[in-house]
Design a protein around this motif. Structure first.
Motif, PDB file in Angstrom:
ATOM      1  N   MET A   1       0.842  -1.171   0.000  1.00  0.00           N
ATOM      2  CA  MET A   1       0.000   0.000   0.000  1.00  0.00           C
ATOM      3  C   MET A   1       0.891   1.239   0.000  1.00  0.00           C
ATOM      4  O   MET A   1       1.778   1.350   0.847  1.00  0.00           O
ATOM      5  N   PRO A   2       0.648   2.170  -0.910  1.00  0.00           N
ATOM      6  CA  PRO A   2       1.434   3.408  -0.909  1.00  0.00           C
ATOM      7  C   PRO A   2       1.174   4.217   0.356  1.00  0.00           C
ATOM      8  O   PRO A   2       0.064   4.198   0.902  1.00  0.00           O
ATOM      9  N   LEU A   3       2.178   4.919   0.822  1.00  0.00           N
ATOM     10  CA  LEU A   3       2.028   5.724   2.037  1.00  0.00           C
ATOM     11  C   LEU A   3       0.950   6.788   1.890  1.00  0.00           C
ATOM     12  O   LEU A   3       0.332   7.188   2.875  1.00  0.00           O
ATOM     13  N   SER A   4       0.707   7.240   0.663  1.00  0.00           N
ATOM     14  CA  SER A   4      -0.331   8.256   0.450  1.00  0.00           C
ATOM     15  C   SER A   4      -1.722   7.733   0.807  1.00  0.00           C
ATOM     16  O   SER A   4      -2.626   8.515   1.088  1.00  0.00           O
ATOM     17  N   LEU A   5      -1.904   6.421   0.802  1.00  0.00           N
ATOM     18  CA  LEU A   5      -3.204   5.831   1.160  1.00  0.00           C
ATOM     19  C   LEU A   5      -3.350   5.582   2.659  1.00  0.00           C
ATOM     20  O   LEU A   5      -4.434   5.241   3.117  1.00  0.00           O
ATOM     21  N   LEU A   6      -2.278   5.741   3.407  1.00  0.00           N
ATOM     22  CA  LEU A   6      -2.327   5.445   4.840  1.00  0.00           C
ATOM     23  C   LEU A   6      -3.405   6.252   5.581  1.00  0.00           C
ATOM     24  O   LEU A   6      -4.161   5.672   6.374  1.00  0.00           O
ATOM     25  N   PRO A   7      -3.542   7.576   5.339  1.00  0.00           N
ATOM     26  CA  PRO A   7      -4.605   8.302   6.055  1.00  0.00           C
ATOM     27  C   PRO A   7      -6.008   7.762   5.748  1.00  0.00           C
ATOM     28  O   PRO A   7      -6.824   7.621   6.665  1.00  0.00           O
ATOM     29  N   THR A   8      -6.291   7.433   4.486  1.00  0.00           N
ATOM     30  CA  THR A   8      -7.630   6.918   4.180  1.00  0.00           C
ATOM     31  C   THR A   8      -7.822   5.512   4.739  1.00  0.00           C
ATOM     32  O   THR A   8      -8.913   5.153   5.171  1.00  0.00           O
ATOM     33  N   PHE A   9      -6.753   4.713   4.751  1.00  0.00           N
ATOM     34  CA  PHE A   9      -6.832   3.381   5.341  1.00  0.00           C
ATOM     35  C   PHE A   9      -7.139   3.481   6.833  1.00  0.00           C
ATOM     36  O   PHE A   9      -8.004   2.772   7.358  1.00  0.00           O
ATOM     37  N   LEU A  10      -6.443   4.389   7.533  1.00  0.00           N
ATOM     38  CA  LEU A  10      -6.675   4.556   8.970  1.00  0.00           C
ATOM     39  C   LEU A  10      -8.072   5.102   9.242  1.00  0.00           C
ATOM     40  O   LEU A  10      -8.725   4.693  10.214  1.00  0.00           O
ATOM     41  N   LEU A  11      -8.563   5.995   8.386  1.00  0.00           N
ATOM     42  CA  LEU A  11      -9.929   6.494   8.533  1.00  0.00           C
ATOM     43  C   LEU A  11     -10.932   5.361   8.319  1.00  0.00           C
ATOM     44  O   LEU A  11     -11.912   5.233   9.060  1.00  0.00           O
ATOM     45  N   TYR A  12     -10.690   4.523   7.308  1.00  0.00           N
ATOM     46  CA  TYR A  12     -11.533   3.345   7.067  1.00  0.00           C
ATOM     47  C   TYR A  12     -11.568   2.461   8.311  1.00  0.00           C
ATOM     48  O   TYR A  12     -12.629   2.009   8.740  1.00  0.00           O
ATOM     49  N   CYS A  13     -10.399   2.219   8.896  1.00  0.00           N
ATOM     50  CA  CYS A  13     -10.317   1.374  10.100  1.00  0.00           C
ATOM     51  C   CYS A  13     -11.077   2.004  11.260  1.00  0.00           C
ATOM     52  O   CYS A  13     -11.812   1.319  11.981  1.00  0.00           O
ATOM     53  N   MET A 121     -16.019  -9.753   8.999  1.00  0.00           N
ATOM     54  CA  MET A 121     -15.537 -10.456   7.805  1.00  0.00           C
ATOM     55  C   MET A 121     -15.406  -9.502   6.624  1.00  0.00           C
ATOM     56  O   MET A 121     -14.355  -9.461   5.956  1.00  0.00           O
ATOM     57  N   ILE A 122     -16.460  -8.733   6.375  1.00  0.00           N
ATOM     58  CA  ILE A 122     -16.424  -7.793   5.252  1.00  0.00           C
ATOM     59  C   ILE A 122     -15.392  -6.706   5.498  1.00  0.00           C
ATOM     60  O   ILE A 122     -14.649  -6.317   4.592  1.00  0.00           O
ATOM     61  N   PHE A 123     -15.305  -6.220   6.729  1.00  0.00           N
ATOM     62  CA  PHE A 123     -14.320  -5.196   7.087  1.00  0.00           C
ATOM     63  C   PHE A 123     -12.902  -5.664   6.748  1.00  0.00           C
ATOM     64  O   PHE A 123     -12.135  -4.955   6.099  1.00  0.00           O
ATOM     65  N   CYS A 124     -12.550  -6.869   7.184  1.00  0.00           N
ATOM     66  CA  CYS A 124     -11.206  -7.399   6.942  1.00  0.00           C
ATOM     67  C   CYS A 124     -10.964  -7.671   5.453  1.00  0.00           C
ATOM     68  O   CYS A 124      -9.917  -7.293   4.909  1.00  0.00           O
ATOM     69  N   LEU A 125     -11.925  -8.325   4.815  1.00  0.00           N
ATOM     70  CA  LEU A 125     -11.763  -8.645   3.394  1.00  0.00           C
ATOM     71  C   LEU A 125     -11.635  -7.381   2.547  1.00  0.00           C
ATOM     72  O   LEU A 125     -10.788  -7.303   1.647  1.00  0.00           O
ATOM     73  N   MET A 126     -12.456  -6.379   2.838  1.00  0.00           N
ATOM     74  CA  MET A 126     -12.408  -5.149   2.049  1.00  0.00           C
ATOM     75  C   MET A 126     -11.130  -4.361   2.318  1.00  0.00           C
ATOM     76  O   MET A 126     -10.578  -3.745   1.410  1.00  0.00           O
ATOM     77  N   ALA A 127     -10.651  -4.363   3.550  1.00  0.00           N
ATOM     78  CA  ALA A 127      -9.392  -3.676   3.860  1.00  0.00           C
ATOM     79  C   ALA A 127      -8.255  -4.284   3.053  1.00  0.00           C
ATOM     80  O   ALA A 127      -7.449  -3.572   2.446  1.00  0.00           O
ATOM     81  N   LEU A 128      -8.202  -5.602   3.019  1.00  0.00           N
ATOM     82  CA  LEU A 128      -7.133  -6.289   2.291  1.00  0.00           C
ATOM     83  C   LEU A 128      -7.302  -6.155   0.778  1.00  0.00           C
ATOM     84  O   LEU A 128      -6.333  -5.893   0.050  1.00  0.00           O
ATOM     85  N   ALA A 129      -8.541  -6.311   0.298  1.00  0.00           N
ATOM     86  CA  ALA A 129      -8.788  -6.257  -1.141  1.00  0.00           C
ATOM     87  C   ALA A 129      -8.671  -4.848  -1.699  1.00  0.00           C
ATOM     88  O   ALA A 129      -8.290  -4.674  -2.854  1.00  0.00           O
ATOM     89  N   SER A 130      -8.976  -3.835  -0.894  1.00  0.00           N
ATOM     90  CA  SER A 130      -8.959  -2.458  -1.392  1.00  0.00           C
ATOM     91  C   SER A 130      -7.634  -1.742  -1.169  1.00  0.00           C
ATOM     92  O   SER A 130      -7.240  -0.901  -1.975  1.00  0.00           O
ATOM     93  N   TYR A 131      -6.961  -2.053  -0.069  1.00  0.00           N
ATOM     94  CA  TYR A 131      -5.761  -1.295   0.270  1.00  0.00           C
ATOM     95  C   TYR A 131      -4.454  -2.044   0.050  1.00  0.00           C
ATOM     96  O   TYR A 131      -3.389  -1.444   0.086  1.00  0.00           O
ATOM     97  N   VAL A 132      -4.525  -3.364  -0.141  1.00  0.00           N
ATOM     98  CA  VAL A 132      -3.282  -4.125  -0.334  1.00  0.00           C
ATOM     99  C   VAL A 132      -3.225  -4.762  -1.723  1.00  0.00           C
ATOM    100  O   VAL A 132      -2.264  -4.556  -2.460  1.00  0.00           O
ATOM    101  N   LEU A 133      -4.249  -5.531  -2.087  1.00  0.00           N
ATOM    102  CA  LEU A 133      -4.219  -6.285  -3.351  1.00  0.00           C
ATOM    103  C   LEU A 133      -3.989  -5.442  -4.604  1.00  0.00           C
ATOM    104  O   LEU A 133      -3.288  -5.903  -5.498  1.00  0.00           O
ATOM    105  N   PRO A 134      -4.538  -4.229  -4.710  1.00  0.00           N
ATOM    106  CA  PRO A 134      -4.276  -3.471  -5.937  1.00  0.00           C
ATOM    107  C   PRO A 134      -2.795  -3.088  -6.117  1.00  0.00           C
ATOM    108  O   PRO A 134      -2.376  -2.747  -7.211  1.00  0.00           O
TER     109      PRO A 134
END
Length: 197
Positions: A1-13, A121-134
């Protein structure tokens, strides 16, 4: 995950963790009804269940990747049905005589709540699929994020738990109203899972 996405990832969490869901409402309800001690025992189960779901999400995401997206809607309907069942159960639990509270929930009940918690389940799957897999298919990147996720939801559960413990005496004489409020919140969670965004 690029560092630029870290703020949105943390907000998602943060948003995913602090909003009402089965585990947060379970923590609040248990603390209101039984106090901080039993609620903390149940919280240990919630944490363990969240950790297990997060690790399962890492494995599923690593092996299935973007194929998962087609199953998210089905999981949402299953989750909504589960939340409505919990809302019904919450309403039924307040129907008995006021002096007879059932035995306080413990580790196992907390574990089962999160092992069957479709929001987690959806929270974890979406975090991984949206912020890591791409950005990477690396198992180690997925694992790093997967190890971080159990420190989001369960920490929010603690906030709800301590709020319930602090409000326990205030709500002691209003059990029916609290149960109706918790059941209504669960029903709203169920509706929000299946309504188009």
């Amino acid at each position: 995950m690029p560092l630029s996405l870290l703020p949105t990832f943390l907000l998602y969490c943060y948003v995913g963790a602090i909003t009402p869901g089965p585990a947060n409402l379970c923590s609040l309800s248990t603390a209101l009804r039984y106090g901080k001690g039993p609620a903390l025992r149940q919280w240990r189960g919630l944490f363990t269940g969240f950790f297990a779901v997060s690790m399962a999400a890492v494995l599923v995401t690593f092996f299935l990747g973007t194929v998962l997206n087609q199953y998210v809607e089905l999981l949402s309907w299953v989750g909504a049905a589960y939340l409505l069942w919990m809302a019904f159960h919450t309403l039924r639990s307040s129907g008995g005589p006021e002096g007879q509270a059932p035995e306080a929930p413990g580790f196992l009940s907390g574990l089962l709540v999160n092992l069957t918690n479709v929001k987690v389940m959806i929270f974890c799957l979406m975090a991984l699929a949206s912020y890591v897999l791409p950005y990477t298919r690396s198992f180690w990147s997925l694992l790093a994020v997967g190890l971080f996720l159990p420190f989001t939801g369960p920490l929010a559960n603690l906030i709800w738990l301590f709020a319930g413990a602090a409000l326990q005496t205030l709500f002691a004489n209003h059990r029916k109203a609290v149960d109706i409020g918790c059941a209504a919140a669960l029903a709203l969670c169920a509706i929000s899972l299946v309504l188009p965004h």
